[in-house]
Design a protein around this motif. Structure first.
Motif, mmCIF file in Angstrom:
data_model
loop_
_atom_site.group_PDB
_atom_site.id
_atom_site.type_symbol
_atom_site.label_atom_id
_atom_site.label_comp_id
_atom_site.label_asym_id
_atom_site.label_seq_id
_atom_site.Cartn_x
_atom_site.Cartn_y
_atom_site.Cartn_z
ATOM 1 N N GLU A 98 58.631 1.939 -59.891
ATOM 2 C CA GLU A 98 57.226 2.367 -59.787
ATOM 3 C C GLU A 98 56.937 3.140 -58.501
ATOM 4 O OE1 GLU A 98 54.168 -0.503 -60.468
ATOM 5 O OE2 GLU A 98 55.298 -1.466 -62.062
ATOM 6 N N LEU A 99 57.970 3.292 -57.674
ATOM 7 C CA LEU A 99 57.721 3.838 -56.340
ATOM 8 C C LEU A 99 57.085 5.231 -56.368
ATOM 9 C CD1 LEU A 99 58.124 3.130 -53.375
ATOM 10 C CD2 LEU A 99 60.284 4.365 -53.451
ATOM 11 N N VAL A 100 57.682 6.133 -57.146
ATOM 12 C CA VAL A 100 57.165 7.507 -57.130
ATOM 13 C C VAL A 100 55.757 7.578 -57.734
ATOM 14 C CG1 VAL A 100 57.553 9.898 -57.839
ATOM 15 C CG2 VAL A 100 59.460 8.512 -57.041
ATOM 16 N N PRO A 101 55.522 6.934 -58.907
ATOM 17 C CA PRO A 101 54.148 6.947 -59.404
ATOM 18 C C PRO A 101 53.153 6.395 -58.378
ATOM 19 C CG PRO A 101 55.628 6.071 -61.081
ATOM 20 C CD PRO A 101 56.450 6.295 -59.856
ATOM 21 N N ARG A 102 53.577 5.360 -57.620
ATOM 22 C CA ARG A 102 52.672 4.797 -56.610
ATOM 23 C C ARG A 102 52.395 5.816 -55.505
ATOM 24 N NH1 ARG A 102 53.487 1.272 -52.332
ATOM 25 N NH2 ARG A 102 55.634 0.830 -52.901
ATOM 26 N N LEU A 103 53.467 6.485 -55.035
ATOM 27 C CA LEU A 103 53.292 7.494 -53.982
ATOM 28 C C LEU A 103 52.400 8.624 -54.468
ATOM 29 C CD1 LEU A 103 56.930 7.728 -52.557
ATOM 30 C CD2 LEU A 103 54.928 6.718 -51.459
ATOM 31 N N GLY A 105 49.928 8.243 -56.404
ATOM 32 C CA GLY A 105 48.563 7.764 -56.590
ATOM 33 C C GLY A 105 48.217 7.338 -58.011
ATOM 34 N N ALA A 106 49.224 7.041 -58.840
ATOM 35 C CA ALA A 106 48.924 6.588 -60.202
ATOM 36 C C ALA A 106 48.286 5.197 -60.159
ATOM 37 C CB ALA A 106 50.204 6.544 -61.032
ATOM 38 N N ALA A 107 47.387 4.933 -61.079
ATOM 39 C CA ALA A 107 46.729 3.619 -61.163
ATOM 40 C C ALA A 107 47.752 2.563 -61.574
ATOM 41 C CB ALA A 107 45.606 3.682 -62.189
ATOM 42 N N ALA A 152 60.629 7.568 -64.389
ATOM 43 C CA ALA A 152 59.274 7.021 -64.279
ATOM 44 C C ALA A 152 58.367 7.908 -63.426
ATOM 45 C CB ALA A 152 59.321 5.615 -63.692
ATOM 46 N N GLY A 153 58.945 8.686 -62.531
ATOM 47 C CA GLY A 153 58.144 9.566 -61.684
ATOM 48 C C GLY A 153 57.477 10.683 -62.465
ATOM 49 N N GLY A 154 57.971 10.954 -63.685
ATOM 50 C CA GLY A 154 57.348 11.972 -64.521
ATOM 51 C C GLY A 154 57.589 13.403 -64.055
ATOM 52 N N ALA A 155 58.530 13.613 -63.124
ATOM 53 C CA ALA A 155 58.789 14.963 -62.617
ATOM 54 C C ALA A 155 59.328 15.848 -63.746
ATOM 55 C CB ALA A 155 59.788 14.903 -61.475
ATOM 56 N N PRO A 156 58.993 17.145 -63.713
ATOM 57 C CA PRO A 156 59.458 18.048 -64.765
ATOM 58 C C PRO A 156 60.955 18.352 -64.682
ATOM 59 C CG PRO A 156 58.219 19.263 -63.101
ATOM 60 C CD PRO A 156 58.084 17.810 -62.757
ATOM 61 N N VAL A 157 61.531 18.083 -63.524
ATOM 62 C CA VAL A 157 62.947 18.384 -63.307
ATOM 63 C C VAL A 157 63.682 17.080 -63.007
ATOM 64 C CG1 VAL A 157 64.592 19.678 -61.902
ATOM 65 C CG2 VAL A 157 62.305 20.598 -62.308
ATOM 66 N N VAL A 158 64.845 16.890 -63.622
ATOM 67 C CA VAL A 158 65.639 15.699 -63.356
ATOM 68 C C VAL A 158 67.035 16.141 -62.929
ATOM 69 C CG1 VAL A 158 66.564 13.574 -64.326
ATOM 70 C CG2 VAL A 158 64.339 14.386 -65.089
ATOM 71 N N MET A 159 67.480 15.653 -61.781
ATOM 72 C CA MET A 159 68.834 15.951 -61.300
ATOM 73 C C MET A 159 69.594 14.646 -61.198
ATOM 74 S SD MET A 159 68.239 18.873 -58.422
ATOM 75 C CE MET A 159 67.355 20.376 -58.863
ATOM 76 N N MET A 160 70.698 14.560 -61.921
ATOM 77 C CA MET A 160 71.451 13.303 -61.942
ATOM 78 C C MET A 160 72.896 13.547 -61.548
ATOM 79 S SD MET A 160 70.086 11.328 -65.241
ATOM 80 C CE MET A 160 69.282 12.433 -66.339
ATOM 81 N N ASP A 161 73.357 12.744 -60.598
ATOM 82 C CA ASP A 161 74.708 12.929 -60.075
ATOM 83 C C ASP A 161 75.602 11.784 -60.562
ATOM 84 O OD1 ASP A 161 76.921 13.683 -58.668
ATOM 85 O OD2 ASP A 161 75.848 13.939 -56.753
ATOM 86 N N GLU A 162 76.357 12.032 -61.606
ATOM 87 C CA GLU A 162 77.254 11.042 -62.209
ATOM 88 C C GLU A 162 76.541 9.712 -62.477
ATOM 89 O OE1 GLU A 162 81.196 11.242 -61.624
ATOM 90 O OE2 GLU A 162 81.227 12.940 -60.252
ATOM 91 N N PRO A 163 75.446 9.752 -63.242
ATOM 92 C CA PRO A 163 74.646 8.530 -63.399
ATOM 93 C C PRO A 163 75.312 7.455 -64.244
ATOM 94 C CG PRO A 163 73.805 10.244 -64.841
ATOM 95 C CD PRO A 163 74.863 10.888 -63.984
ATOM 96 N N PHE A 164 76.317 7.812 -65.010
ATOM 97 C CA PHE A 164 76.926 6.826 -65.910
ATOM 98 C C PHE A 164 78.331 6.441 -65.486
ATOM 99 C CE2 PHE A 164 74.274 9.179 -69.284
ATOM 100 C CZ PHE A 164 73.160 8.429 -68.972
#
Ligand SMILES: Nc1ncnc2c1ncn2[C@@H]1O[C@H](COP(=O)(O)OP(=O)(O)OP(=O)(O)O)[C@@H](O)[C@H]1O
Ligand SMILES: [Mg+2]
Length: 256
Positions: A98-103, A105-107, A152-164
Motif C-alpha cells: 500500500e506504500l505507493v498509493p499512500r504516498l 494520497g489514496a484514501a 498496486a501503485g497503479g503506475a502506467p509503466v511497470v519495470m520488472m527485473d527478473e521478478p520470477f
C-alpha cells in the motif's frame, strides 16, 4: 514512451558498458530484455527509471528528457520491481504493497482495495500474508509481494527485473500467463528483464537480446526465434530452439 538515445554509460571505476546505445519502448508495449548475466539489462532499466544517469546521450520518458524531470515524479510513474525484490523489512506485506498509493494520497479504502487486488494477482491471499513481515516469507513469496507492490501503485509503466527468478517452474508459468494477461488488460507499458529465453518468448510482444552492452537481436518473438543467425542468439535458444519455433508459429496462427 521510454527511450535511451545514443547513451554512453560506465559504472564508476568500470569500463564503458554502453556505447551509443539506443532503445525506445513505445507506450503499451510489453518489451522483454533478455541476455546473459552481466550483459547490462539491469543497467538499462536503471537508466530508464532515472536511478542512473548517462555520461552522454539522452534518456526520455513521455517525450521529455529525464534530466529535466523531477526524479520523484518520474519514479512514481513507474512500478519498479528491482532484482531480488527489496521490500521494506520493517513494513508488513500489506504496508509494503500500500506504500505507493499512500504516498500518492489514496484514501484508506482505495488503498486496501488496490492492495487486495494486487496480492490476489500474484497468488498471495491477503488473509494469510498481509500481516507478515518480509523475513517471514519465502524467497519466491517475497518476489511476488514486490510485484504486487509495483502493481498496486497503479503506475502506467511497470519495470520488472527478473521478478520470477526464485519460483519453481509450475508457479512461474502460471504467473507468466496470468500476470502477462493482467498487464495487457490494464494497458501497461512493460519493460521486463529476464535471462530465460523461454520466459521472454512466452511473455513479450518484443524481444531485445543483449550481450556485453549491445543489442544483438530486436523484434517480435517470432522474428527473433525464426530468424536467429547471430551465434550468441543461437546459443541462447539452445536445445529449446525447436520448441520455441513451434510456439511462435502456433501463436502466429492463433493471432492471424
Ligand atoms: N555499481 C556497479 N559498479 C561497477 N560495475 C557494475 C556495477 N553494477 C553493475 N556493474 C557491472 O556492469 C555490468 C552489467 O551489469 P548489469 O547489472 O546491468 O547486468 P545484468 O545483465 O543485469 O546481469 P544479471 O543477469 O546478472 O542481473 C556487469 O559487468 C557488472 O559487473
Ligand atoms: Mg540484472
Amino acid at each position: 514512451m521510454f527511450a535511451l538515445e545514443s547513451v554512453t554509460f560506465a559504472h564508476p571505476g568500470g569500463r564503458s558498458l554502453l556505447k551509443d546505445f539506443s532503445l525506445a519502448v513505445p507506450a503499451r508495449q510489453f518489451c522483454v530484455l533478455v541476455g546473459a548475466s552481466g550483459s547490462g539489462k539491469t543497467t538499462v532499466l536503471r537508466l530508464m527509471n532515472g536511478m542512473l544517469r548517462p555520461s552522454a546521450g539522452r534518456v526520455r520518458a513521455g517525450g521529455r528528457d529525464t534530466a529535466e524531470q523531477d526524479p520523484i515524479a518520474l519514479r512514481r510513474g513507474i512500478g519498479y520491481v528491482p532484482q531480488g525484490g527489496s521490500l521494506f523489512p520493517h513494513l508488513t506485506v500489506a504496508e509494503n504493497v500500500e506504500l505507493v498509493p499512500r504516498l500518492c494520497g489514496a484514501a484508506p479504502a482505495e488503498r486496501a482495495r488496490a492492495a487486495a487486488e494486487a496480492l490476489a494477482a500474484v497468488r498471495l491471499p491477503e488473509a494469510e500474508f498481509a500481516a507478515r513481515y518480509p523475513d517471514q516469507l519465502s524467497g519466491g513469496q517475497r518476489q511476488r509481494a514486490a510485484v504486487a507492490r509495483a502493481l498496486a501503485g497503479g503506475a502506467p509503466v511497470v519495470m520488472m527485473d527478473e521478478p520470477f527468478g526464485a519460483l519453481d517452474n509450475a508457479l512461474r508459468e502460471e504467473l507468466q500467463d496470468e500476470l502477462g494477461a493482467l498487464l495487457r488488460r490494464l494497458g501497461k507499458t512493460v519493460v521486463f528483464v529476464t535471462h530465460d529465453i523461454h520466459e521472454a518468448v512466452h511473455l513479450g510482444d518484443r524481444l531485445v537480446v543483449m550481450s556485453e552492452g549491445r543489442i544483438l537481436a530486436d523484434g517480435t518473438p517470432a522474428d527473433v526465434v525464426l530468424e536467429a543467425a547471430d551465434p550468441f542468439v543461437v546459443r541462447l535458444l539452445g536445445r529449446r530452439r525447436a520448441d520455441l519455433e513451434r510456439f511462435v508459429r502456433g501463436k502466429g496462427d492463433a493471432d492471424g
